[in-house]
Motif scaffolding. Structure first.
Motif, PDB file in Angstrom:
ATOM      1  N   ALA A   1      82.264  -4.860  60.569  1.00  8.41           N
ATOM      2  CA  ALA A   1      81.735  -5.322  61.852  1.00  8.41           C
ATOM      3  C   ALA A   1      82.367  -6.659  62.207  1.00  8.41           C
ATOM      4  N   LYS A   2      82.764  -6.799  63.474  1.00  8.88           N
ATOM      5  CA  LYS A   2      83.365  -8.060  63.877  1.00  8.88           C
ATOM      6  C   LYS A   2      82.272  -8.971  64.404  1.00  8.88           C
ATOM      7  N   LEU A   3      82.094 -10.100  63.720  1.00  4.81           N
ATOM      8  CA  LEU A   3      81.054 -11.005  64.169  1.00  4.81           C
ATOM      9  C   LEU A   3      81.683 -12.316  64.589  1.00  4.81           C
ATOM     10  N   ALA A   4      81.193 -12.876  65.691  1.00  2.05           N
ATOM     11  CA  ALA A   4      81.621 -14.221  66.054  1.00  2.05           C
ATOM     12  C   ALA A   4      80.651 -15.160  65.368  1.00  2.05           C
ATOM     13  N   VAL A   5      81.137 -15.870  64.355  1.00  2.00           N
ATOM     14  CA  VAL A   5      80.232 -16.682  63.543  1.00  2.00           C
ATOM     15  C   VAL A   5      80.139 -18.081  64.118  1.00  2.00           C
ATOM     16  N   LYS A   6      78.903 -18.478  64.397  1.00  2.00           N
ATOM     17  CA  LYS A   6      78.729 -19.838  64.909  1.00  2.00           C
ATOM     18  C   LYS A   6      77.845 -20.591  63.932  1.00  2.00           C
ATOM     19  N   SER A   7      78.328 -21.717  63.473  1.00  2.00           N
ATOM     20  CA  SER A   7      77.481 -22.426  62.521  1.00  2.00           C
ATOM     21  C   SER A   7      76.528 -23.340  63.275  1.00  2.00           C
ATOM     22  N   ILE A   8      75.336 -23.482  62.707  1.00  2.00           N
ATOM     23  CA  ILE A   8      74.341 -24.305  63.412  1.00  2.00           C
ATOM     24  C   ILE A   8      74.379 -25.755  62.952  1.00  2.00           C
ATOM     25  N   ASP A   9      75.360 -26.070  62.083  1.00  2.00           N
ATOM     26  CA  ASP A   9      75.433 -27.461  61.607  1.00  2.00           C
ATOM     27  C   ASP A   9      75.588 -28.409  62.776  1.00  2.00           C
ATOM     28  N   TRP A  10      74.994 -29.546  62.661  1.00  2.00           N
ATOM     29  CA  TRP A  10      75.116 -30.590  63.676  1.00  2.00           C
ATOM     30  C   TRP A  10      74.600 -30.182  65.039  1.00  2.00           C
ATOM     31  N   THR A  11      73.732 -29.172  65.080  1.00  2.00           N
ATOM     32  CA  THR A  11      73.085 -28.857  66.362  1.00  2.00           C
ATOM     33  C   THR A  11      71.578 -28.919  66.148  1.00  2.00           C
ATOM     34  N   TRP A  12      70.862 -28.884  67.265  1.00  2.00           N
ATOM     35  CA  TRP A  12      69.409 -28.919  67.174  1.00  2.00           C
ATOM     36  C   TRP A  12      68.846 -27.639  66.587  1.00  2.00           C
ATOM     37  N   ARG A  13      69.699 -26.643  66.484  1.00  2.00           N
ATOM     38  CA  ARG A  13      69.207 -25.385  65.957  1.00  2.00           C
ATOM     39  C   ARG A  13      68.863 -25.478  64.483  1.00  2.00           C
ATOM     40  N   THR A  14      69.311 -26.559  63.812  1.00  2.00           N
ATOM     41  CA  THR A  14      68.980 -26.649  62.393  1.00  2.00           C
ATOM     42  C   THR A  14      67.489 -26.644  62.177  1.00  2.00           C
ATOM     43  N   ILE A  15      66.736 -27.134  63.185  1.00  2.00           N
ATOM     44  CA  ILE A  15      65.292 -27.132  62.963  1.00  2.00           C
ATOM     45  C   ILE A  15      64.591 -26.082  63.801  1.00  2.00           C
ATOM     46  N   THR A  16      65.216 -25.614  64.881  1.00  2.00           N
ATOM     47  CA  THR A  16      64.502 -24.668  65.744  1.00  2.00           C
ATOM     48  C   THR A  16      64.763 -23.218  65.374  1.00  2.00           C
ATOM     49  N   ALA A  17      65.969 -22.925  64.905  1.00  2.00           N
ATOM     50  CA  ALA A  17      66.297 -21.512  64.709  1.00  2.00           C
ATOM     51  C   ALA A  17      65.945 -21.064  63.306  1.00  2.00           C
ATOM     52  N   SER A  18      65.572 -19.803  63.185  1.00  2.00           N
ATOM     53  CA  SER A  18      65.408 -19.250  61.841  1.00  2.00           C
ATOM     54  C   SER A  18      66.696 -18.495  61.550  1.00  2.00           C
ATOM     55  N   VAL A  19      67.360 -18.973  60.541  1.00  2.00           N
ATOM     56  CA  VAL A  19      68.725 -18.527  60.295  1.00  2.00           C
ATOM     57  C   VAL A  19      68.714 -17.476  59.201  1.00  2.00           C
ATOM     58  N   PRO A  20      69.506 -16.455  59.142  1.00  2.00           N
ATOM     59  CA  PRO A  20      70.531 -16.122  60.128  1.00  2.00           C
ATOM     60  C   PRO A  20      69.987 -15.353  61.323  1.00  2.00           C
ATOM     61  N   GLN A  21      70.691 -15.445  62.422  1.00  2.00           N
ATOM     62  CA  GLN A  21      70.217 -14.844  63.660  1.00  2.00           C
ATOM     63  C   GLN A  21      71.391 -14.133  64.310  1.00  2.00           C
ATOM     64  N   LEU A  22      71.172 -12.904  64.694  1.00  2.00           N
ATOM     65  CA  LEU A  22      72.242 -12.134  65.318  1.00  2.00           C
ATOM     66  C   LEU A  22      71.917 -11.943  66.791  1.00  2.00           C
ATOM     67  N   HIS A  23      72.894 -12.305  67.645  1.00  2.00           N
ATOM     68  CA  HIS A  23      72.686 -12.098  69.081  1.00  2.00           C
ATOM     69  C   HIS A  23      73.606 -10.998  69.545  1.00  2.00           C
ATOM     70  N   TYR A  24      73.063 -10.043  70.237  1.00  2.00           N
ATOM     71  CA  TYR A  24      73.915  -9.003  70.783  1.00  2.00           C
ATOM     72  C   TYR A  24      73.336  -8.571  72.106  1.00  2.00           C
ATOM     73  N   GLU A  25      74.175  -8.648  73.167  1.00  2.00           N
ATOM     74  CA  GLU A  25      73.705  -8.346  74.509  1.00  2.00           C
ATOM     75  C   GLU A  25      72.448  -9.155  74.765  1.00  2.00           C
ATOM     76  N   ALA A  26      71.304  -8.551  74.904  1.00  2.00           N
ATOM     77  CA  ALA A  26      70.155  -9.421  75.182  1.00  2.00           C
ATOM     78  C   ALA A  26      69.250  -9.614  73.993  1.00  2.00           C
ATOM     79  N   SER A  27      69.509  -8.875  72.915  1.00  2.00           N
ATOM     80  CA  SER A  27      68.508  -8.900  71.843  1.00  2.00           C
ATOM     81  C   SER A  27      68.883  -9.856  70.721  1.00  2.00           C
TER      82      SER A  27
END
Lengths: 274, 299
Positions: free
Chosen positions: B35-61
């Motif tokens: 599977a081809k994934l565009a990997v985005k690291s959450i380092d140095w973003t506010w997502r370090t505390i807001t997001a529950s990692v790992p998180q997959l985004h595809y279309e709207a889901s």
């Protein structure tokens, strides 16, 4: 108990043979015991029967508090008290009885893995359904759990237990699940067990092991316990080889003792297997 | 083809694509199933505390949790378990449960609760990879989550004390590693010659343990003695995560020999990476359109 103390105790345990008056303690069968505790208790009883070790079942309202680890069931053998299936299996192994000696390393790894699967999925699902599903908790779990006690202790204990279980669910990430997902997990777990069992009589072909005892304990209790709806039992029933597995163990190990100690006969349950 | 799927995860270090177990599991599975994934690291973003990692985004889901993400990928027809028999599929579920119950508490303890490791490795790493002012909160929050998880699942109720549980969880983890080693035997992967989701889960759990430079790592020492698991991890890194596996040296001798050797090897690796970078820059310069082909190349 620290590891060194445990090893010491098991050395002492190995010295004595199995006494006549070994006792297994669990909460009251008719009124108090809940699905998950009943399943664990039945698993231990089945294991002891498979080893051919006699044990008397004693029902006490405060079994949970007597237990060294806070979990039921526990057995009182000679002057040792051991709780939960894992330590009990090791304790009995130290006494010289073991069901899994004939397995090689890979099979033993598989057996341990499947036991963890049952603990991780089935037991957690049972706890979830009992305590995190509001309807079941209000109708069944809280009244039953606190039935031996008078007001206000019954309210306090019931809510304390519920809070404890919900905290645990939170820590392992199950609090975000809804009931449908939990049923789905149970179904997948049963599917895995069913595929592993295949057409064999026991999980490791001819001889029963502690895995068979554990699976029987959980499945039999799920099938014979009446909850607010039958969906859990239906999920298990859809796997015919698991049903026949349960029947077979019931016939082999429980029918011959006149059904006195069979735990399926509480008012809470529907009696024997359908 | 629709837009690629995007994965949010923690960044990488210590020769790994990510330092976070769950993110590693998803990354490994994506490589195995193609599977081809565009990997985005959450380092140095506010997502370090807001997001529950790992998180997959595809279309709207959005999908979280490794098991859910793997199910989602399978539904999108990226299935690494296609050739498994029913029994092997059941074994996969069982071994994953074993990992979660027996190995994960000890991993959490090694990285987040053990005072030495936490103060010298984990906290500095996560602090340096979180933006200000989150760097004060992120490691502490993870550590308290880890501690509460260990205590609630493993500690028996009268003794809610971490020291008494430690012995138990480490011995269970060592047993679990031994069981995995027995199961793997001499094969490359757990089910034959192609990796499956079980391989992804095992890799995700043991790779940080092998690669992280832990000051006090009794579990790491135990794992280094299990050669086939180290080999398994290195094989996956070499074959599937090529970019970070260029000049890999075998992990097991490094840990047992004296630290001077280890430092020398790390220095060699750094020098090699530097020289690779210089070569790449050189190549870029040579192939750039402004550069006339028949002039002498720069030194």
């Amino acid at each position: 108990m620290s590891l060194a103390a445990e090893a010491f105790v098991s050395q002492i345990a190995a010295a004595e043979p199995w006494p006549e008056k070994a006792t297994l303690y669990q909460p009251l069968k008719e009124d108090q015991i809940l699905l998950s505790d009943s399943a664990s208790s039945l698993a231990v009883q089945t294991f002891l029967r498979m080893c051919g070790l006699p044990v008397q079942v004693s029902c006490c309202a405060n079994a949970e508090y007597m237990s060294p680890s806070g979990k039921v069931p526990f057995i009182h053998v000679g002057n040792q008290v051991v709780s939960e299936l894992g330590p009990i299996v090791q304790f009995i192994k130290a006494k010289g009885h073991s069901l899994s000696d004939g397995l090689d390393d890979v099979q033993r790894a598989e057996m341990k893995a499947y036991m963890e699967l049952v603990n991780n999925m089935l037991l957690t699902a049972e706890l979830y359904i009992q305590w995190c599903d509001d309807y079941t908790a209000t109708e069944i779990s809280r009244p039953r759990y606190s039935s031996p006690y008078s007001w206000p202790l019954n309210h306090i204990l019931a809510y304390q237990k519920q809070w404890e279980v919900r905290r645990k669910m939170n820590a392992i990430g199950w609090s975000g699940k809804n009931l449908e997902q939990v049923y789905e997990d149970v179904s997948q777990c049963c599917q895995a067990l069913s595929q592993r069992l295949g057409t064999q009589p026991y999980f490791f072909n001819k001889q029963p092991t502690e895995l068979d005892a554990l699976v029987f304990g959980h499945l039999f209790t799920i099938l014979t316990t009446q909850l607010t709806n039958d969906e859990l039992a239906e999920k298990v029933k859809s796997y015919t080889n698991l049903l026949s597995f349960c029947h077979r163990i019931e016939q082999t190990y429980f029918k011959e003792h006149d059904r006195e100690s069979q735990s399926g006969s509480s008012r809470h349950s529907k009696g024997s297997l359908p | 083809m629709a837009e690629p799927m995007e994965l949010l995860c923690w960044g990488g270090d210590w020769d790994l694509p990510s330092v976070h177990t769950d993110s590693l599991i998803v990354l490994a599975y994506a490589k195995f199933s193609g599977a081809k994934l565009a990997v985005k690291s959450i380092d140095w973003t506010w997502r370090t505390i807001t997001a529950s990692v790992p998180q997959l985004h595809y279309e709207a889901s959005t999908v979280t949790e490794p098991t859910q993400i793997l199910n989602f990928l399978r539904k999108q027809r990226f299935n690494a378990d296609y050739e498994l028999t029913a029994k092997q599929g059941a074994d996969t579920m069982a071994y994953i449960a074993l990992l979660e119950e027996k190995l994960r508490p000890a991993l959490l303890h090694t990285f987040w609760v053990d005072a030495d490791n936490y103060a010298n490795l984990t906290r500095p790493w996560f602090t340096s990879h979180s933006p200000f002012p989150l760097n004060f909160f992120v490691p502490g929050r993870q550590a308290s989550l880890a501690l509460s998880r260990i205590l609630l699942t493993k500690a028996e109720s009268p003794l809610l004390n971490i020291t008494e549980v430690e012995g138990k969880i480490y011995s269970e983890a060592k047993e679990c590693l031994n069981l995995l080693s027995h199961r793997l035997g001499n094969f490359h992967f757990f089910f034959g010659d192609t990796p499956t989701s079980l391989d992804a889960f095992v890799f995700g759990h043991i790779a940080p343990l092998i690669k992280a430079p832990l000051p006090s790592g009794q579990l790491q020492k135990h794992l280094n003695q299990l050669d086939n698991l180290c080999q398994f991890c290195n094989t996956i890194l070499k074959n599937y995560f090529n970019a970070s596996a260029e000049k890999r040296t075998d992990c097991s001798p490094t840990a047992i020999h004296d630290p001077v050797d280890a430092n020398l090897q790390k220095l060699t690796q750094l020098v090699n990476k530097e020289s690779n970078l210089i070569e790449k820059m050189d190549d870029n310069l040579r192939s750039s359109p402004q550069h006339r082909p028949n002039s002498t190349p720069p030194s």
